[in-house]
Scaffold this motif. Structure first.
Motif, PDB file in Angstrom:
ATOM      1  N   UNK A 203      -2.838  19.752  -2.961  1.00 24.38           N
ATOM      2  CA  UNK A 203      -1.998  20.946  -2.984  1.00 24.38           C
ATOM      3  C   UNK A 203      -0.539  20.553  -2.767  1.00 24.38           C
ATOM      4  N   UNK A 204      -0.303  19.604  -1.867  1.00 24.53           N
ATOM      5  CA  UNK A 204       1.060  19.091  -1.663  1.00 24.53           C
ATOM      6  C   UNK A 204       1.644  18.592  -2.984  1.00 24.53           C
ATOM      7  N   UNK A 205       0.825  17.876  -3.752  1.00 24.91           N
ATOM      8  CA  UNK A 205       1.294  17.283  -5.007  1.00 24.91           C
ATOM      9  C   UNK A 205       1.662  18.348  -6.025  1.00 24.91           C
ATOM     10  N   UNK A 206       0.788  19.334  -6.237  1.00 26.44           N
ATOM     11  CA  UNK A 206       1.083  20.340  -7.268  1.00 26.44           C
ATOM     12  C   UNK A 206       2.263  21.223  -6.865  1.00 26.44           C
ATOM     13  N   UNK A 207       2.416  21.481  -5.578  1.00 26.32           N
ATOM     14  CA  UNK A 207       3.550  22.296  -5.139  1.00 26.32           C
ATOM     15  C   UNK A 207       4.851  21.523  -5.245  1.00 26.32           C
ATOM     16  N   UNK A 208       4.793  20.216  -4.979  1.00 27.17           N
ATOM     17  CA  UNK A 208       5.996  19.383  -5.079  1.00 27.17           C
ATOM     18  C   UNK A 208       6.443  19.233  -6.525  1.00 27.17           C
ATOM     19  N   UNK A 209       5.499  19.267  -7.468  1.00 26.13           N
ATOM     20  CA  UNK A 209       5.833  19.148  -8.887  1.00 26.13           C
ATOM     21  C   UNK A 209       6.604  20.356  -9.390  1.00 26.13           C
ATOM     22  N   UNK A 210       6.490  21.458  -8.673  1.00 24.91           N
ATOM     23  CA  UNK A 210       7.116  22.695  -9.131  1.00 24.91           C
ATOM     24  C   UNK A 210       6.155  23.457 -10.007  1.00 24.91           C
ATOM     25  N   UNK A 211       6.143  24.765  -9.878  1.00 25.35           N
ATOM     26  CA  UNK A 211       5.149  25.561 -10.584  1.00 25.35           C
ATOM     27  C   UNK A 211       5.764  26.593 -11.528  1.00 25.35           C
ATOM     28  N   UNK A 212       7.071  26.566 -11.681  1.00 33.85           N
ATOM     29  CA  UNK A 212       7.709  27.558 -12.556  1.00 33.85           C
ATOM     30  C   UNK A 212       7.767  27.110 -14.013  1.00 33.85           C
ATOM     31  N   UNK A 213       7.805  25.803 -14.241  1.00 34.41           N
ATOM     32  CA  UNK A 213       7.850  25.298 -15.614  1.00 34.41           C
ATOM     33  C   UNK A 213       6.466  25.432 -16.251  1.00 34.41           C
ATOM     34  N   UNK A 214       6.394  25.790 -17.554  1.00 36.12           N
ATOM     35  CA  UNK A 214       5.097  25.932 -18.225  1.00 36.12           C
ATOM     36  C   UNK A 214       4.316  24.622 -18.214  1.00 36.12           C
ATOM     37  N   UNK A 215       3.040  24.684 -17.900  1.00 36.72           N
ATOM     38  CA  UNK A 215       2.202  23.492 -17.940  1.00 36.72           C
ATOM     39  C   UNK A 215       1.784  23.256 -19.396  1.00 36.72           C
ATOM     40  N   UNK A 216       1.859  22.005 -19.864  1.00 37.52           N
ATOM     41  CA  UNK A 216       1.632  21.717 -21.285  1.00 37.52           C
ATOM     42  C   UNK A 216       0.252  22.098 -21.794  1.00 37.52           C
ATOM     43  N   UNK A 217      -0.759  22.101 -20.912  1.00 40.58           N
ATOM     44  CA  UNK A 217      -2.110  22.399 -21.368  1.00 40.58           C
ATOM     45  C   UNK A 217      -2.427  23.881 -21.465  1.00 40.58           C
ATOM     46  N   UNK A 218      -1.536  24.740 -20.962  1.00 41.38           N
ATOM     47  CA  UNK A 218      -1.840  26.171 -20.912  1.00 41.38           C
ATOM     48  C   UNK A 218      -2.013  26.773 -22.305  1.00 41.38           C
ATOM     49  N   UNK A 219      -1.128  26.423 -23.231  1.00 40.87           N
ATOM     50  CA  UNK A 219      -1.210  26.981 -24.583  1.00 40.87           C
ATOM     51  C   UNK A 219      -2.500  26.533 -25.261  1.00 40.87           C
ATOM     52  N   UNK A 220      -2.876  25.271 -25.078  1.00 44.13           N
ATOM     53  CA  UNK A 220      -4.130  24.788 -25.675  1.00 44.13           C
ATOM     54  C   UNK A 220      -5.334  25.505 -25.065  1.00 44.13           C
ATOM     55  N   UNK A 221      -5.267  25.755 -23.753  1.00 40.86           N
ATOM     56  CA  UNK A 221      -6.365  26.459 -23.088  1.00 40.86           C
ATOM     57  C   UNK A 221      -6.497  27.884 -23.602  1.00 40.86           C
ATOM     58  N   UNK A 222      -5.363  28.555 -23.795  1.00 42.61           N
ATOM     59  CA  UNK A 222      -5.422  29.931 -24.305  1.00 42.61           C
ATOM     60  C   UNK A 222      -6.049  29.969 -25.700  1.00 42.61           C
ATOM     61  N   UNK A 223      -5.758  28.953 -26.500  1.00 42.19           N
ATOM     62  CA  UNK A 223      -6.363  28.881 -27.831  1.00 42.19           C
ATOM     63  C   UNK A 223      -7.855  28.583 -27.721  1.00 42.19           C
ATOM     64  N   UNK A 224      -8.211  27.652 -26.840  1.00 39.56           N
ATOM     65  CA  UNK A 224      -9.609  27.230 -26.728  1.00 39.56           C
ATOM     66  C   UNK A 224     -10.499  28.328 -26.159  1.00 39.56           C
ATOM     67  N   UNK A 225      -9.947  29.143 -25.270  1.00 38.12           N
ATOM     68  CA  UNK A 225     -10.722  30.210 -24.643  1.00 38.12           C
ATOM     69  C   UNK A 225     -10.403  31.583 -25.237  1.00 38.12           C
ATOM     70  N   UNK A 226      -9.787  31.600 -26.416  1.00 43.59           N
ATOM     71  CA  UNK A 226      -9.475  32.870 -27.067  1.00 43.59           C
ATOM     72  C   UNK A 226     -10.755  33.577 -27.494  1.00 43.59           C
ATOM     73  N   UNK A 227     -10.639  34.885 -27.708  1.00 42.42           N
ATOM     74  CA  UNK A 227     -11.803  35.668 -28.128  1.00 42.42           C
ATOM     75  C   UNK A 227     -12.377  35.139 -29.439  1.00 42.42           C
ATOM     76  N   UNK A 228     -11.499  34.811 -30.379  1.00 40.90           N
ATOM     77  CA  UNK A 228     -11.962  34.307 -31.680  1.00 40.90           C
ATOM     78  C   UNK A 228     -12.716  32.990 -31.534  1.00 40.90           C
ATOM     79  N   UNK A 229     -12.155  32.091 -30.716  1.00 42.59           N
ATOM     80  CA  UNK A 229     -12.787  30.784 -30.542  1.00 42.59           C
ATOM     81  C   UNK A 229     -14.134  30.919 -29.822  1.00 42.59           C
ATOM     82  N   UNK A 230     -14.183  31.789 -28.812  1.00 46.35           N
ATOM     83  CA  UNK A 230     -15.446  31.986 -28.097  1.00 46.35           C
ATOM     84  C   UNK A 230     -16.488  32.625 -29.006  1.00 46.35           C
TER      85      UNK A 230
END
Length: 204
Positions: A160-187
């Motif tokens: 938890x120390x590590x992820x908080x130190x990295x900062x959490x406001x910038x978009x995480x690169x895997x989020x867009x891929x996850x939204x595509x992978x778990x989209x209604x169409x893909x499921x």
């Protein structure tokens, strides 16, 4: 979550989301979300909050209700956990994701909890116990950490120390891929494919 709903949520700022749920305007917010049952180990989340009570810029949100509600309330009172806010229920959990900086999953066992998938798709870093499919999803979408065994709060706290130190406001690169992978169409495609395979096996 649909692309339209996602875009609508992106117009909600962190400050607005925190105000909506009466959360502190500043500092880091770490959330547990789920049923308050033995399986989910909510008391471990409260022990984690107790370990980090000296971090004055952190707030722990216990979101959920269930059989262990009274035990959790007692622990919060007995340990004087002034850094914990309990929220039994929210109408739209997606909105509270806009307010937080990290999600913790401290379960004893899981399949693949929906709350973890939602957080990954929203770009929220996750620190989880290594149970069920959690590690596969977290590693595939570079969403945080998933190595601790249930009850290993020292490891979870360090991660938890590590992820908080990295900062959490910038978009995480895997989020867009996850939204595509778990989209209604893909499921839907996956379910249809599974149905076809089942039919083929049944007629073979």
């Amino acid at each position: 979550m649909s692309a339209v709903a996602r875009q609508a949520l992106e117009t909600v700022s962190k400050a607005e989301a925190r105000a909506e749920f009466s959360l502190p305007a500043g500092g880091k917010i770490i959330m547990f979300a789920g049923r308050l049952t033995d399986q989910k180990r909510p008391l471990d989340f409260l022990k984690l909050a107790a370990m980090r009570l000296g971090n004055s810029d952190e707030t722990f949100v216990l979101l959920g209700d269930g059989a262990m509600s009274k035990a959790c309330e007692k622990a919060i009172k007995d340990e004087n956990l002034t850094n914990v806010i309990r929220i039994p229920f929210v109408k739209d959990i997606n909105r509270i994701y806009r307010a937080i900086d990290a999600l913790t999953v401290v379960s004893e066992y899981e399949g693949l909890p929906l709350v973890l998938v939602e957080a990954v798709c929203m770009g929220i870093p996750v620190v989880s116990t290594d149970v069920g499919e959690n590690k596969r999803v977290i590693e595939e979408f570079d969403a945080g950490f998933c190595t601790a065994k249930a009850g290993d709060l020292k490891t979870i706290s360090a991660q938890l120390d590590t992820v908080l130190a990295e900062g959490t406001d910038a978009p995480r690169p895997g989020a867009a891929r996850a939204r595509d992978d778990f989209s209604i169409d893909r499921m839907a495609e996956r379910y249809a494919r599974a149905g076809r395979l089942t039919h083929i096996k049944g007629t073979a």
